[in-house]
Design an enzyme around this catalytic site. Structure first.
Site, PDB file in Angstrom:
ATOM      1  CG  ASN A  13       5.340  -0.117  -1.848  1.00  0.00           C
ATOM      2  OD1 ASN A  13       5.235   0.996  -2.365  1.00  0.00           O
ATOM      3  ND2 ASN A  13       6.496  -0.753  -1.737  1.00  0.00           N
ATOM      4  CD1 TRP A  14      -0.920   1.203  -4.374  1.00  0.00           C
ATOM      5  CD2 TRP A  14      -1.543   3.217  -5.148  1.00  0.00           C
ATOM      6  NE1 TRP A  14      -2.293   1.272  -4.297  1.00  0.00           N
ATOM      7  CE2 TRP A  14      -2.699   2.497  -4.762  1.00  0.00           C
ATOM      8  CE3 TRP A  14      -1.691   4.508  -5.657  1.00  0.00           C
ATOM      9  CZ2 TRP A  14      -3.989   3.033  -4.882  1.00  0.00           C
ATOM     10  CZ3 TRP A  14      -2.970   5.051  -5.776  1.00  0.00           C
ATOM     11  CH2 TRP A  14      -4.108   4.314  -5.387  1.00  0.00           C
ATOM     12  CE  LYS A  15       6.830  -2.717  -4.801  1.00  0.00           C
ATOM     13  NZ  LYS A  15       7.600  -3.915  -5.161  1.00  0.00           N
ATOM     14  CG  HIS A  97      10.720  -1.590  -0.618  1.00  0.00           C
ATOM     15  ND1 HIS A  97      11.291  -2.147  -1.744  1.00  0.00           N
ATOM     16  CD2 HIS A  97       9.499  -2.154  -0.494  1.00  0.00           C
ATOM     17  CE1 HIS A  97      10.438  -3.009  -2.269  1.00  0.00           C
ATOM     18  NE2 HIS A  97       9.342  -3.035  -1.533  1.00  0.00           N
ATOM     19  CD  GLU A  99      10.884  -2.454  -5.403  1.00  0.00           C
ATOM     20  OE1 GLU A  99      10.194  -1.421  -5.253  1.00  0.00           O
ATOM     21  OE2 GLU A  99      10.384  -3.570  -5.645  1.00  0.00           O
ATOM     22  CD  GLU A 167       8.193  -5.984   1.044  1.00  0.00           C
ATOM     23  OE1 GLU A 167       7.010  -6.076   0.686  1.00  0.00           O
ATOM     24  OE2 GLU A 167       8.969  -5.117   0.617  1.00  0.00           O
ATOM     25  N   GLY A 173       7.515  -9.150  -6.824  1.00  0.00           N
ATOM     26  CA  GLY A 173       7.151  -8.952  -8.221  1.00  0.00           C
ATOM     27  C   GLY A 173       7.445 -10.139  -9.122  1.00  0.00           C
ATOM     28  CB  SER A 212       4.537 -12.867  -5.125  1.00  0.00           C
ATOM     29  OG  SER A 212       5.534 -12.396  -6.026  1.00  0.00           O
ATOM     30  N   GLY A 233       2.472  -5.195  -3.032  1.00  0.00           N
ATOM     31  CA  GLY A 233       2.840  -4.338  -4.152  1.00  0.00           C
ATOM     32  C   GLY A 233       1.793  -4.376  -5.240  1.00  0.00           C
ATOM     33  N   GLY A 234       2.070  -5.127  -6.309  1.00  0.00           N
ATOM     34  CA  GLY A 234       1.219  -5.143  -7.492  1.00  0.00           C
ATOM     35  C   GLY A 234      -0.263  -5.327  -7.214  1.00  0.00           C
TER      36      GLY A 234
END
Ligand code: 13P
Length: 249
Positions: A13-15, A97, A99, A167, A173, A212, A233-234
């Site tokens: 997930n590149w957000k 998600h 977010e 999640e 993150g 993470s 994610g990251g």
């Protein structure tokens, strides 16, 4: 009905990260897959879906969106429909998600409508659930997560391929992750909820872990009971890190 043990899914997930220059990372990911048994997907921002789909056309890597509107079309400035994502080359879409739930007020009921819209467009949904730190400290993690599963998954998923991503909000993150027994406890509760909702088909749903995940913890997480993949994610932004996670399957 999709009942067999699910094939692992590793989704990035590149957000709100990435521009055209980032497509090179995706190209390296596609080239480095080796003989993985996992399905691999990258979910870039909407602006990159079409270009990413073109870059990955000859590869096994799937493309996904990060959200879609619940309606098919209309006066919804700034939104993207499921059909538009599919038309741009997406095969999957992340929905619900945390977010989006926190930053855009998305409720279980809205997420369920978005899932229905995704299915109508032929997209495979990845439906996210997860508790906040306060909820975990208050002993409510299982109730919150299973409640989100019940509320966010419409009945028509019964004969469709989809996955659920657990999640924990406090693990996203932050570099923090739950212990393996904590992950397993929640994943087992999600599995029980899925089989109570969908019967035998509920055993065929991949339950992903997200929050993470990195190359150094991926093997332990991915081999935990009832973990059927990861939503990353990251660490999905860099080919070397994402490939390290894929290789841990
Ligand atoms: P991080 O892997 O950056 O913690 O993000 C997890 C996530 O939210 C994936 O959807």
């Amino acid at each position: 009905m999709y009942v067999s043990r699910p094939q692992p899914l590793i989704a990035g997930n590149w957000k709100m990260n990435g521009v055209g220059a980032s497509l090179g990372e995706a190209y390296m990911i596609a080239g480095g897959l080796g003989d993985t048994t996992a399905r691999v997907a990258i979910c870039p921002p909407a602006t990159l879906v079409q270009r990413l789909a073109e870059v990955l056309a000859d590869s096994a890597v799937l493309v996904g969106g990060q959200d879609c509107h619940a309606e098919e079309a209309g006066a919804f400035t700034g939104d993207v429909s499921a059909a538009q994502l599919a038309d741009a080359g997406a095969a999957l879409v992340i929905l619900g998600h945390s977010e989006r739930r926190a930053g855009h007020g998305e409720t279980d009921e809205l997420v369920a409508r978005k899932v229905s819209a995704a299915l109508r467009a032929g997209l495979e949904p990845i439906i996210c659930v997860g508790e906040t730190l306060d909820q975990r400290k208050g002993g409510q993690a299982l109730a919150v997560v299973t409640g989100q599963v019940r509320g966010s998954l419409p009945a028509e998923l019964a004969d469709k391929r989809f996955s659920v991503a657990y999640e924990p909000v406090w693990a996203i993150g932050t570099g923090l992750t739950p212990t393996t027994p904590e992950i397993e406890e929640v994943h087992r509760a999600i599995r029980a909820t899925l089989t109570s909702m969908f019967g035998a088909a509920g055993s065929g749903v991949a339950i992903l872990y997200g929050g993470s995940v990195k190359p150094s913890n991926a093997a332990e997480i991915l081999h935990a009971d009832e973990v059927g993949g990861a939503l990353v994610g990251g660490a999905s932004l860099k080919a070397a890190d994402f490939l390290g996670i894929i290789q841990a399957v």
